[in-house]
Design a protein around this motif. Structure first.
Motif, PDB file in Angstrom:
ATOM      1  N   GLU A  20       0.815  -1.208   0.000  1.00  9.24           N
ATOM      2  CA  GLU A  20       0.000   0.000   0.000  1.00  9.24           C
ATOM      3  C   GLU A  20       0.850   1.261   0.000  1.00  9.24           C
ATOM      4  O   GLU A  20       0.439   2.297  -0.544  1.00  9.24           O
ATOM      5  N   GLU A  21       2.029   1.199   0.596  1.00  8.50           N
ATOM      6  CA  GLU A  21       2.904   2.387   0.631  1.00  8.50           C
ATOM      7  C   GLU A  21       3.258   2.843  -0.785  1.00  8.50           C
ATOM      8  O   GLU A  21       3.244   4.049  -1.081  1.00  8.50           O
ATOM      9  N   GLU A  22       3.550   1.882  -1.658  1.00 12.07           N
ATOM     10  CA  GLU A  22       3.881   2.230  -3.040  1.00 12.07           C
ATOM     11  C   GLU A  22       2.660   2.792  -3.770  1.00 12.07           C
ATOM     12  O   GLU A  22       2.759   3.765  -4.531  1.00 12.07           O
ATOM     13  N   VAL A  23       1.508   2.188  -3.517  1.00 12.81           N
ATOM     14  CA  VAL A  23       0.270   2.660  -4.150  1.00 12.81           C
ATOM     15  C   VAL A  23       0.001   4.111  -3.765  1.00 12.81           C
ATOM     16  O   VAL A  23      -0.311   4.964  -4.616  1.00 12.81           O
ATOM     17  N   GLN A  24       0.120   4.429  -2.473  1.00 12.94           N
ATOM     18  CA  GLN A  24      -0.147   5.781  -1.999  1.00 12.94           C
ATOM     19  C   GLN A  24       0.879   6.776  -2.539  1.00 12.94           C
ATOM     20  O   GLN A  24       0.543   7.914  -2.886  1.00 12.94           O
ATOM     21  N   ALA A  25       2.158   6.357  -2.611  1.00 12.92           N
ATOM     22  CA  ALA A  25       3.207   7.259  -3.115  1.00 12.92           C
ATOM     23  C   ALA A  25       2.968   7.608  -4.573  1.00 12.92           C
ATOM     24  O   ALA A  25       3.085   8.781  -4.979  1.00 12.92           O
ATOM     25  N   VAL A  26       2.619   6.612  -5.383  1.00  3.53           N
ATOM     26  CA  VAL A  26       2.363   6.869  -6.801  1.00  3.53           C
ATOM     27  C   VAL A  26       1.082   7.690  -6.970  1.00  3.53           C
ATOM     28  O   VAL A  26       1.031   8.617  -7.794  1.00  3.53           O
ATOM     29  N   ALA A  27       0.072   7.403  -6.178  1.00  2.58           N
ATOM     30  CA  ALA A  27      -1.180   8.160  -6.260  1.00  2.58           C
ATOM     31  C   ALA A  27      -0.952   9.635  -5.938  1.00  2.58           C
ATOM     32  O   ALA A  27      -1.535  10.519  -6.580  1.00  2.58           O
ATOM     33  N   ALA A  28      -0.095   9.900  -4.945  1.00  4.79           N
ATOM     34  CA  ALA A  28       0.185  11.300  -4.586  1.00  4.79           C
ATOM     35  C   ALA A  28       0.824  12.041  -5.745  1.00  4.79           C
ATOM     36  O   ALA A  28       0.520  13.221  -5.994  1.00  4.79           O
ATOM     37  N   VAL A  29       1.717  11.393  -6.477  1.00  6.23           N
ATOM     38  CA  VAL A  29       2.328  12.035  -7.644  1.00  6.23           C
ATOM     39  C   VAL A  29       1.285  12.266  -8.728  1.00  6.23           C
ATOM     40  O   VAL A  29       1.252  13.339  -9.347  1.00  6.23           O
ATOM     41  N   LEU A  30       0.428  11.290  -8.965  1.00  7.30           N
ATOM     42  CA  LEU A  30      -0.621  11.468  -9.961  1.00  7.30           C
ATOM     43  C   LEU A  30      -1.517  12.660  -9.617  1.00  7.30           C
ATOM     44  O   LEU A  30      -1.873  13.459 -10.486  1.00  7.30           O
ATOM     45  N   ARG A  31      -1.858  12.774  -8.340  1.00  3.00           N
ATOM     46  CA  ARG A  31      -2.707  13.899  -7.924  1.00  3.00           C
ATOM     47  C   ARG A  31      -1.998  15.243  -8.083  1.00  3.00           C
ATOM     48  O   ARG A  31      -2.642  16.278  -8.285  1.00  3.00           O
ATOM     49  N   SER A  32      -0.700  15.239  -7.988  1.00  3.38           N
ATOM     50  CA  SER A  32       0.060  16.496  -8.082  1.00  3.38           C
ATOM     51  C   SER A  32       0.054  17.081  -9.488  1.00  3.38           C
ATOM     52  O   SER A  32       0.264  18.273  -9.679  1.00  3.38           O
ATOM     53  N   GLY A  33      -0.158  16.217 -10.488  1.00  2.08           N
ATOM     54  CA  GLY A  33      -0.132  16.681 -11.870  1.00  2.08           C
ATOM     55  C   GLY A  33       1.260  16.798 -12.447  1.00  2.08           C
ATOM     56  O   GLY A  33       1.422  17.174 -13.612  1.00  2.08           O
ATOM     57  N   ARG A  34       2.288  16.472 -11.681  1.00  2.47           N
ATOM     58  CA  ARG A  34       3.674  16.559 -12.148  1.00  2.47           C
ATOM     59  C   ARG A  34       4.250  15.144 -12.111  1.00  2.47           C
ATOM     60  O   ARG A  34       4.749  14.692 -11.070  1.00  2.47           O
ATOM     61  N   ILE A  35       4.180  14.451 -13.258  1.00  2.00           N
ATOM     62  CA  ILE A  35       4.511  13.026 -13.256  1.00  2.00           C
ATOM     63  C   ILE A  35       5.831  12.703 -13.945  1.00  2.00           C
ATOM     64  O   ILE A  35       6.344  11.590 -13.796  1.00  2.00           O
ATOM     65  N   ALA A  36       6.390  13.630 -14.708  1.00  4.91           N
ATOM     66  CA  ALA A  36       7.665  13.371 -15.385  1.00  4.91           C
ATOM     67  C   ALA A  36       8.819  13.602 -14.405  1.00  4.91           C
ATOM     68  O   ALA A  36       8.617  13.748 -13.197  1.00  4.91           O
ATOM     69  N   GLN A  37      10.048  13.620 -14.917  1.00  6.02           N
ATOM     70  CA  GLN A  37      11.211  13.822 -14.047  1.00  6.02           C
ATOM     71  C   GLN A  37      11.110  15.150 -13.303  1.00  6.02           C
ATOM     72  O   GLN A  37      10.924  16.199 -13.911  1.00  6.02           O
ATOM     73  N   GLY A  38      11.235  15.079 -11.959  1.00  6.70           N
ATOM     74  CA  GLY A  38      11.116  16.292 -11.159  1.00  6.70           C
ATOM     75  C   GLY A  38      11.647  16.092  -9.758  1.00  6.70           C
ATOM     76  O   GLY A  38      12.652  15.405  -9.549  1.00  6.70           O
ATOM     77  N   GLU A  39      10.960  16.639  -8.780  1.00  3.98           N
ATOM     78  CA  GLU A  39      11.447  16.639  -7.399  1.00  3.98           C
ATOM     79  C   GLU A  39      11.507  15.241  -6.789  1.00  3.98           C
ATOM     80  O   GLU A  39      12.391  14.956  -5.975  1.00  3.98           O
TER      81      GLU A  39
END
Length: 358
Positions: A20-39
């Motif tokens: 679930e930790e991986e699921v939540q981490a990826v979901a947070a990035v998806l929600r941010s709208g910034r999915i390419a190389q970044g922070e």
């Protein structure tokens, strides 16, 4: 499921361990709208560098991409030679060919399956520009002896994240070190890799070459970026590394009991090394029979290396590699392997390996 009176299984040779930790981490990035190389990529780089005690790291799209950029940064090219082990996956062969250099396979140490430092020394010529040293199956190689030969060493840590040599982490010995985060590696991001070093100049070259956009000159560069989606997953995985390693070691210990009873040799781990059992590999004279039984009854027994590199190149003179290819059996071992599956594997091994070796 049974085949006649024999239990059938569905135990793959390897698979990722994702929660679930991986699921939540990826979901947070998806929600941010910034999915390419970044922070998130930069955070992953910093955390990996701390893990292996080096100055910094550069995330890339795969371990093979990392090997390629490592060789480019060392200015390896046409007319140069790169020494690599023969008993390893074809990624090393491809990376050497990407830069136009000549791959020079070396034989392995029959006790550890790692590249043999003595054979490396015999194969050096004035054209040797680099040596790639994998820590095969998670067991640290004799990298200090190889580095003492005076040729730049690229440390391949695709299978060894978390292992240690003389108290120091693998990944801290090479001029450059390369990691892979493929779906079934020690930690995974689906695809992905990293190059680490204490040499800021080399890392700056690699960071420049992984992306071709908005550059001041037209030197050849690549599209070898990692995404924030992958990096977020990688950070979550890296934070579980100690648990993953503990689980792998616990499974290996259970296998050891049966393997030792059967008198089957396993790779030697010298006392100055702490291995991560990324693969559990034994030798058996009945390899083909065991592979066939695994296919028939759904247990993922495999050869640990698909084909030695010297055979792709049509070369001879690799007796220890040929012997390993003829006898090495890789047994499923990964953190998400369930207790019932472990028991099934143990029962199978005890039945298969306790028979007199022909």
């Amino acid at each position: 499921m049974k085949k006649g009176s024999v239990e059938m299984h569905n135990i793959p040779h390897s698979r990722p361990t994702v929660g679930e930790e991986e699921v939540q981490a990826v979901a947070a990035v998806l929600r941010s709208g910034r999915i390419a190389q970044g922070e998130e990529v930069r955070r992953f780089e910093a955390e990996l560098a701390r893990q292996v005690d080096v100055t910094d790291a550069v995330a890339v799209s795969s371990g093979t991409a990392g090997l390629h950029l490592a060789l480019v940064s060392l200015e390896v090219g046409a007319g140069d030679e790169v020494v690599i082990p023969s008993f390893v996956c074809a990624a090393l062969l491809n990376a050497v060919r990407f830069v136009g250099a000549e791959p020079v396979p070396a034989d392995i140490d029959p006790e550890t399956f790692n590249i043999d430092a003595r054979d490396v020394e015999r194969r050096l010529t004035p054209r040797t520009k680099a040596i790639i040293v994998p820590h095969l199956f998670g067991l640290p190689a004799d990298i200090r002896r190889i580095a003492a030969l005076g040729v730049p060493v690229v440390e391949d840590c695709a299978q060894s994240l978390g292992s240690r040599l003389a108290g120091a982490p693998t990944g801290s010995f090479g001029v450059l070190s390369v990691f892979s985060f493929y779906a079934t590696k020690v930690i995974c991001t689906g695809e992905g890799g990293m190059v680490s070093s204490r040499d800021a100049g080399l890392l700056a070259r690699i960071r420049d070459m992984r992306d071709y956009d908005e550059k001041a000159d037209d030197r050849p560069r690549y599209n070898y970026k990692l995404t924030d989606l992958q990096a977020a997953m990688g950070i979550a995985q890296l934070r579980k590394l100690s648990d993953f390693i503990a689980r792998r070691r616990a499974i290996a210990s259970r296998y050891d009991d049966v393997i030792n009873e059967c008198g089957i040799p396993t790779p030697a781990c010298p006392p100055d090394r702490e291995a991560v059992p990324y693969r559990y590999v034994v030798r058996t004279e009945r390899l083909e029979e065991i592979l066939a039984v695994g296919r028939e009854f759904g247990i993922g027994y495999r050869r640990p290396v698909f084909k030695p590199l010297h055979r792709y190149l049509g070369l001879n003179g690799y007796p220890h590699t040929d012997s390993a290819f003829a006898s090495a059996l890789s047994i499923p071992i990964y953190p998400s392997l369930g207790d019932a599956d472990i028991e099934a594997i143990l029962d199978s091994l005890q039945s298969l390996l306790s028979k007199k070796q022909r």
